[in-house]
Design an enzyme around this catalytic site. Structure first.
Site, PDB file in Angstrom:
ATOM      1  CG  ASN A  66      -4.314   3.954   9.380  1.00 48.61           C
ATOM      2  OD1 ASN A  66      -4.703   5.049   8.975  1.00 48.61           O
ATOM      3  ND2 ASN A  66      -3.214   3.821  10.092  1.00 48.61           N
ATOM      4  N   GLY A  82       0.794  -1.222   0.000  1.00 42.35           N
ATOM      5  CA  GLY A  82       0.000   0.000   0.000  1.00 42.35           C
ATOM      6  C   GLY A  82       0.826   1.271   0.000  1.00 42.35           C
ATOM      7  CB  SER A  83       3.798   2.347   1.945  1.00 41.34           C
ATOM      8  OG  SER A  83       3.202   2.307   3.225  1.00 41.34           O
ATOM      9  CB  CYS A 114       3.402   2.933   9.560  1.00 41.29           C
ATOM     10  SG  CYS A 114       2.785   1.692   8.400  1.00 41.29           S
ATOM     11  CB  THR A 127      11.774 -10.773 -11.762  1.00 36.65           C
ATOM     12  OG1 THR A 127      12.847 -10.658 -12.709  1.00 36.65           O
ATOM     13  CG2 THR A 127      11.087 -12.111 -11.927  1.00 36.65           C
ATOM     14  CD  GLN A 185      -6.510  -0.883   7.675  1.00 36.71           C
ATOM     15  OE1 GLN A 185      -7.209  -1.839   8.018  1.00 36.71           O
ATOM     16  NE2 GLN A 185      -5.212  -0.837   7.926  1.00 36.71           N
ATOM     17  CB  SER A 217      -1.859  -3.420   1.491  1.00 39.34           C
ATOM     18  OG  SER A 217      -0.822  -4.195   2.056  1.00 39.34           O
ATOM     19  N   GLY A 218      -1.982  -6.454   0.223  1.00 39.69           N
ATOM     20  CA  GLY A 218      -2.358  -7.851   0.394  1.00 39.69           C
ATOM     21  C   GLY A 218      -2.386  -8.333   1.829  1.00 39.69           C
ATOM     22  CG  HIS A 219       0.315  -6.840   5.064  1.00 46.80           C
ATOM     23  ND1 HIS A 219       0.369  -6.540   6.405  1.00 46.80           N
ATOM     24  CD2 HIS A 219       0.538  -5.681   4.417  1.00 46.80           C
ATOM     25  CE1 HIS A 219       0.626  -5.252   6.560  1.00 46.80           C
ATOM     26  NE2 HIS A 219       0.726  -4.711   5.365  1.00 46.80           N
TER      27      HIS A 219
END
Length: 392
Positions: free
Chosen positions: A154, A73-74, A327, A240, A182, A202-204
């Site tokens: 967030n 995300g960042s 963060c 890659t 979020q 963001s994935g996590h």
């Protein structure tokens, strides 16, 4: 190390789901080819990336060629803001509008852009944790290049009037970006219906791997390359591809969309139970409104309690929570989000963020509600100002 009994910090990160783990392992062990290679092992990796692009696009209601994979995300925020401002500066547009409680991935970028000659208007955030569309419309100028307002905060989980903001931006011809880290996977998002030009995710945060994310860029908006040196991501982000991470992101997004209603119903039941119990503790307040809020988020302030001490006491009992954004965990300053709501420093210092996930159990909630009140009582007994606070 203390054993975690209750994990209640899912806005910081989530555990990888079993389906993501199972679906990505093959790209680490067997189908590990470079997606840019023409042989079959590479083509199999390329198909995985293409599928994830389609899955992510379906979740956002856009075309697959409008999705660019990033490291999170960042990174997506940085690319969106710096890229579009580079484009708009050439057109004489050097004004940006944002909110006072954005994630630091946005605020720090804007600070840098201010040093390069851009002007930034910071919209106020009201006690309910939301910006006002009227304030935004008044702030737009002929030289406004960009509006960036996060979809859901967030720290306090409040959801912003994104569709209305997008409509105003469309009327004035201003590019609109939203940090939806979020929001995606937790509430329905439609970039076309909500007039969003760029969106970060963001994935996590949704049970995929750390180090994976995406940026939606509306077709026709040509951002400068983020990384040069290769043709990956249509020449705009060389390097890659993280095939396993990208495949996992696609699986996680698709899974989140498929179970959203059922998941949120369960989360709301747990959230309401936590809210009812915690608000019984005297001198406690909920930060942000309860109505327009993510189903998994609660943020409390306890007068006479210091947030860091509260987190340490909870950790000793095996409870993982936070006082704000992961963060900024090394900062001793009170949350800029809570200060933006108008909370005084001493109350903003005593915040506790509880964020749930589909894996949060009733047992974890019960244990937290059992442990929290005596911890707050203990810390207040040790506080030199608690007796004075009670008299006010």
């Amino acid at each position: 190390m203390n054993k975690t009994i209750a994990y209640l910090d899912n806005a910081a990160t989530t555990k990888i789901s079993e389906s993501v783990l199972a679906g990505t392992e093959r790209y680490l062990r067997e189908s590990y080819g470079n997606p840019s290679s023409i042989y079959s092992l590479g083509r199999e990796s390329e198909r995985a990336v293409m599928k994830a692009r389609e899955q992510t696009a379906a979740a956002l209601g856009c075309d697959p060629n409008e999705i660019y994979f990033t490291g999170g995300g960042s990174e997506s925020d940085n690319w969106a803001l710096k890229g579009v401002c580079e484009l708009m500066r050439e057109r004489g547009k050097r004004h940006i509008i944002t909110s006072a409680f954005e994630h630091h991935a946005v605020l720090r970028v804007l600070e840098g852009l201010e040093k390069k000659g851009f002007g930034v208007t910071y919209l106020p955030v009201y006690e309910d944790g939301a910006v006002r569309v009227g304030d935004l419309e008044k702030a737009i100028r002929p030289d406004t290049a960009l509006v960036t307002v996060m979809y859901a905060n967030n720290e306090i989980g409040t959801v912003q009037p994104i569709a209305e903001i997008g409509e105003v931006c469309g009327e004035y011809g201003v590019i609109f970006h939203t940090d939806a880290v979020q929001a995606v996977g937790n509430i329905p998002v439609s970039v076309k219906k909500e007039n969003i030009d760029m969106l970060s995710l963001s994935g996590h945060k949704i049970h995929a791997m750390k180090g994976t994310g995406a940026l939606y860029v509306k077709s026709g908006l040509k951002l400068p390359p983020l990384i040069e040196g290769g043709a990956q991501e249509r020449g705009r982000r060389a390097g890659t591809e993280n095939v396993a991470g990208i495949a996992g992101l696609g699986i996680a997004v698709e899974e989140a969309m498929g179970c959203m209603a059922e998941k949120n119903a369960s989360l709301l039941e747990k959230r309401e139970r936590i809210y009812d119990a915690v608000m019984k503790i005297e001198r406690t307040r909920l930060n942000g409104g309860l109505e327009r809020r993510l189903a998994n988020n609660l943020n409390f302030s306890f007068e006479g309690v210091e947030g860091e001490a509260l987190l340490l006491q909870l950790d000793m009992k095996g409870i993982a929570a936070s006082s704000g954004s992961a963060c900024t965990s090394g900062s001793l300053d009170p949350s800029h989000v809570l200060l933006a709501l108008g909370l005084p420093h001493e109350i903003a210092h005593g915040s506790l963020r509880i964020t749930l996930s589909k894996y949060t159990t009733d047992g974890e909630v019960d244990y937290f509600l059992e442990q929290l009140p005596p911890i707050v009582e203990k810390l207040r007994a040790l506080s030199p100002v608690w007796e004075k606070i009670k008299k006010v």
